[in-house]
Design a protein around this motif. Sequence first.
Motif, PDB file in Angstrom:
ATOM      1  N   LEU A 215     -13.012   3.520  -1.213  1.00 45.06           N
ATOM      2  CA  LEU A 215     -11.999   3.091  -1.952  1.00 45.06           C
ATOM      3  C   LEU A 215     -12.037   2.035  -2.660  1.00 45.06           C
TER       4      LEU A 215
ATOM      5  N   ILE B 262       0.926  -1.226   0.002  1.00 40.78           N
ATOM      6  CA  ILE B 262       0.138   0.076   0.149  1.00 40.78           C
ATOM      7  C   ILE B 262       0.868   1.074   0.073  1.00 40.78           C
TER       8      ILE B 262
ATOM      9  N   HIS C   1     -11.347  -0.241  -6.660  1.00 36.49           N
ATOM     10  CA  HIS C   1     -10.229  -1.254  -6.756  1.00 36.49           C
ATOM     11  C   HIS C   1     -10.798  -2.559  -7.568  1.00 36.49           C
TER      12      HIS C   1
ATOM     13  N   ALA D  90      -8.038   7.951  -1.598  1.00 33.25           N
ATOM     14  CA  ALA D  90      -7.932   7.540  -0.450  1.00 33.25           C
ATOM     15  C   ALA D  90      -7.943   8.477   0.826  1.00 33.25           C
TER      16      ALA D  90
ATOM     17  N   PHE E 197      -5.748  -5.602   6.333  1.00 34.90           N
ATOM     18  CA  PHE E 197      -6.442  -5.138   7.357  1.00 34.90           C
ATOM     19  C   PHE E 197      -6.578  -6.167   8.618  1.00 34.90           C
TER      20      PHE E 197
ATOM     21  N   ALA F 284      -6.200  -6.133   0.314  1.00 27.15           N
ATOM     22  CA  ALA F 284      -6.435  -4.909   1.150  1.00 27.15           C
ATOM     23  C   ALA F 284      -7.107  -5.588   2.490  1.00 27.15           C
TER      24      ALA F 284
HETATM   25  C1  1PZ Z   1      -4.267   1.785   8.489  1.00 24.84           C
HETATM   26  C2  1PZ Z   1      -4.053   0.739   7.551  1.00 24.84           C
HETATM   27  C3  1PZ Z   1      -4.045   1.278   5.991  1.00 24.84           C
HETATM   28  C4  1PZ Z   1      -4.956   0.813   5.403  1.00 24.84           C
HETATM   29  C5  1PZ Z   1      -5.177   1.583   3.996  1.00 24.84           C
HETATM   30  C6  1PZ Z   1      -6.199   1.534   3.312  1.00 24.84           C
HETATM   31  C7  1PZ Z   1      -6.125   1.423   1.849  1.00 24.84           C
HETATM   32  C8  1PZ Z   1      -6.119   0.285   0.978  1.00 24.84           C
HETATM   33  C9  1PZ Z   1      -5.491   0.659  -0.294  1.00 24.84           C
HETATM   34  C10 1PZ Z   1      -4.901  -0.501  -1.104  1.00 24.84           C
HETATM   35  C11 1PZ Z   1      -4.586  -0.341  -2.520  1.00 24.84           C
HETATM   36  C12 1PZ Z   1      -2.928  -0.553  -2.676  1.00 24.84           C
HETATM   37  C13 1PZ Z   1      -2.773  -0.940  -4.075  1.00 24.84           C
HETATM   38  C14 1PZ Z   1      -2.567   0.209  -5.003  1.00 24.84           C
HETATM   39  C15 1PZ Z   1      -3.573   0.297  -6.054  1.00 24.84           C
HETATM   40  C16 1PZ Z   1      -3.632   1.362  -7.078  1.00 24.84           C
HETATM   41  O1  1PZ Z   1      -3.862   0.545  -8.136  1.00 24.84           O
HETATM   42  C17 1PZ Z   1      -4.569   2.340  -6.763  1.00 24.84           C
HETATM   43  C18 1PZ Z   1      -5.145   3.182  -7.956  1.00 24.84           C
HETATM   44  O2  1PZ Z   1      -3.938   3.673  -8.498  1.00 24.84           O
HETATM   45  P1  1PZ Z   1      -3.658   3.344 -10.236  1.00 24.84           P
HETATM   46  O3  1PZ Z   1      -3.437   1.932 -10.508  1.00 24.84           O
HETATM   47  O4  1PZ Z   1      -4.893   3.983 -10.898  1.00 24.84           O
HETATM   48  O5  1PZ Z   1      -2.380   4.414 -10.647  1.00 24.84           O
HETATM   49  N1  1PZ Z   1      -4.146   3.258  -5.762  1.00 24.84           N
HETATM   50  C19 1PZ Z   1      -4.707   3.926  -4.833  1.00 24.84           C
HETATM   51  O6  1PZ Z   1      -6.108   3.861  -4.781  1.00 24.84           O
HETATM   52  C20 1PZ Z   1      -4.078   4.795  -4.078  1.00 24.84           C
HETATM   53  C21 1PZ Z   1      -4.105   4.149  -2.582  1.00 24.84           C
HETATM   54  C22 1PZ Z   1      -3.258   4.883  -1.396  1.00 24.84           C
HETATM   55  C23 1PZ Z   1      -3.466   4.262  -0.254  1.00 24.84           C
HETATM   56  C24 1PZ Z   1      -2.859   5.271   0.731  1.00 24.84           C
HETATM   57  C25 1PZ Z   1      -3.193   4.771   2.208  1.00 24.84           C
HETATM   58  C26 1PZ Z   1      -2.523   5.565   3.168  1.00 24.84           C
HETATM   59  C27 1PZ Z   1      -2.961   5.026   4.587  1.00 24.84           C
HETATM   60  C28 1PZ Z   1      -2.526   6.024   5.580  1.00 24.84           C
HETATM   61  C29 1PZ Z   1      -2.565   5.290   6.841  1.00 24.84           C
HETATM   62  C30 1PZ Z   1      -3.119   6.197   8.264  1.00 24.84           C
END
Ligand code: 1PZ
Length: 215
Positions: free
Chosen positions: A147, A54, A151, A115, A163, A159
Motif C-alpha cells: 500500500l 484509517i 501513498h 489495501a 503502527f 501510518a
Molecule cells: C492493524 C493495523 C491497521 C493498519 C492499516 C494499514 C493501512 C494503512 C493505511 C493508511 C491510509 C489511511 C489514509 C487514507 C488514505 C487515502 O488517501 C487512500 C487513497 O484513497 P484516495 O485518497 O485515492 O481516495 N486510501 C487507501 O489507501 C485505503 C486505505 C484503507 C485502509 C484499510 C485498512 C483496513 C485494516 C484492517 C485491519 C485488520
Amino acid sequence: SVASDDPKFCFEEVLSTFKVCLSEDKAVILENYVSGWRGLIKFLNSLGSVFSFISKDAINKIQILVNLLKEDTHSHYMTVQSMVRYELDNSLVDIDKRGSHPESGTRTLLRLHRALRWLELFLERLRISSEDSKTSVMCADAYNESLAHYHPWVVRKAAGLAFCVLPGRPAFFEVMNVGPPEKVVAVLGEAVPLISEVYQITEELYAKNNLLNLP
Ligand code: 1PZ
C-alpha cells in the motif's frame, strides 16, 4: 450505517464472509466483499482510536459501494466483474485524470483492493510469526511492500506512527477473539489463501482492463 455496527468483533466472522465472496464461476460478489470489509473495520476500531483516520477512509469507501448497491442500477453491481463492465460501458469511470466520476465503484474498490494486498501480507506474517515477533514490524513491512507505494509521504508517515502503537502479538491475538494462539494460527492458515484468491481474481480483472492506475 457502516460505523454504528455492533462493535463486538470475532475474526472468524471476517473469515466466513471472505469464504462466500466468490461465486461458482469465480466472480467477486460485491455485497460479500463489502461485508468482509465491515468486519475488518470493526476489528480496526477495536484496536483503538489512533486508527480512526484509517478506518474513516475505509468507511467512506465502503459507504460509496453500499450506496451503489442501493441505487436503481444495483443489478449491475452484483459482482465486481459486472460493476467494472457496466461502469466502463457507460463511461462512468475517470480513466486518466479526476473528472466527473471521482467516486466510481471501480476506482473506489481499487483502493480497497490495494489495501487487501497489505492485509494478505500482514496476516501471512502474523501466521508464521513467533511469540516475540513485533506486530508493528510485521505491519510496517507488509505496508511498505504494498500500500505504501500508492501513498504520499504524509500518509506514510502517519501510518508509520500508528503502527508503533499496535498492541503486541499476545494482545493482538486477544483482540482477534478466536481462542488460544494455536487456534489463531489455524484460522489465519484458512483466511490467507481465501483473501489471496479474492485479491488475485480482482487483480487480474483490473489488469486485463488496464484499470490498475485509476486516479
Ligand atoms: C492493524 C493495523 C491497521 C493498519 C492499516 C494499514 C493501512 C494503512 C493505511 C493508511 C491510509 C489511511 C489514509 C487514507 C488514505 C487515502 O488517501 C487512500 C487513497 O484513497 P484516495 O485518497 O485515492 O481516495 N486510501 C487507501 O489507501 C485505503 C486505505 C484503507 C485502509 C484499510 C485498512 C483496513 C485494516 C484492517 C485491519 C485488520
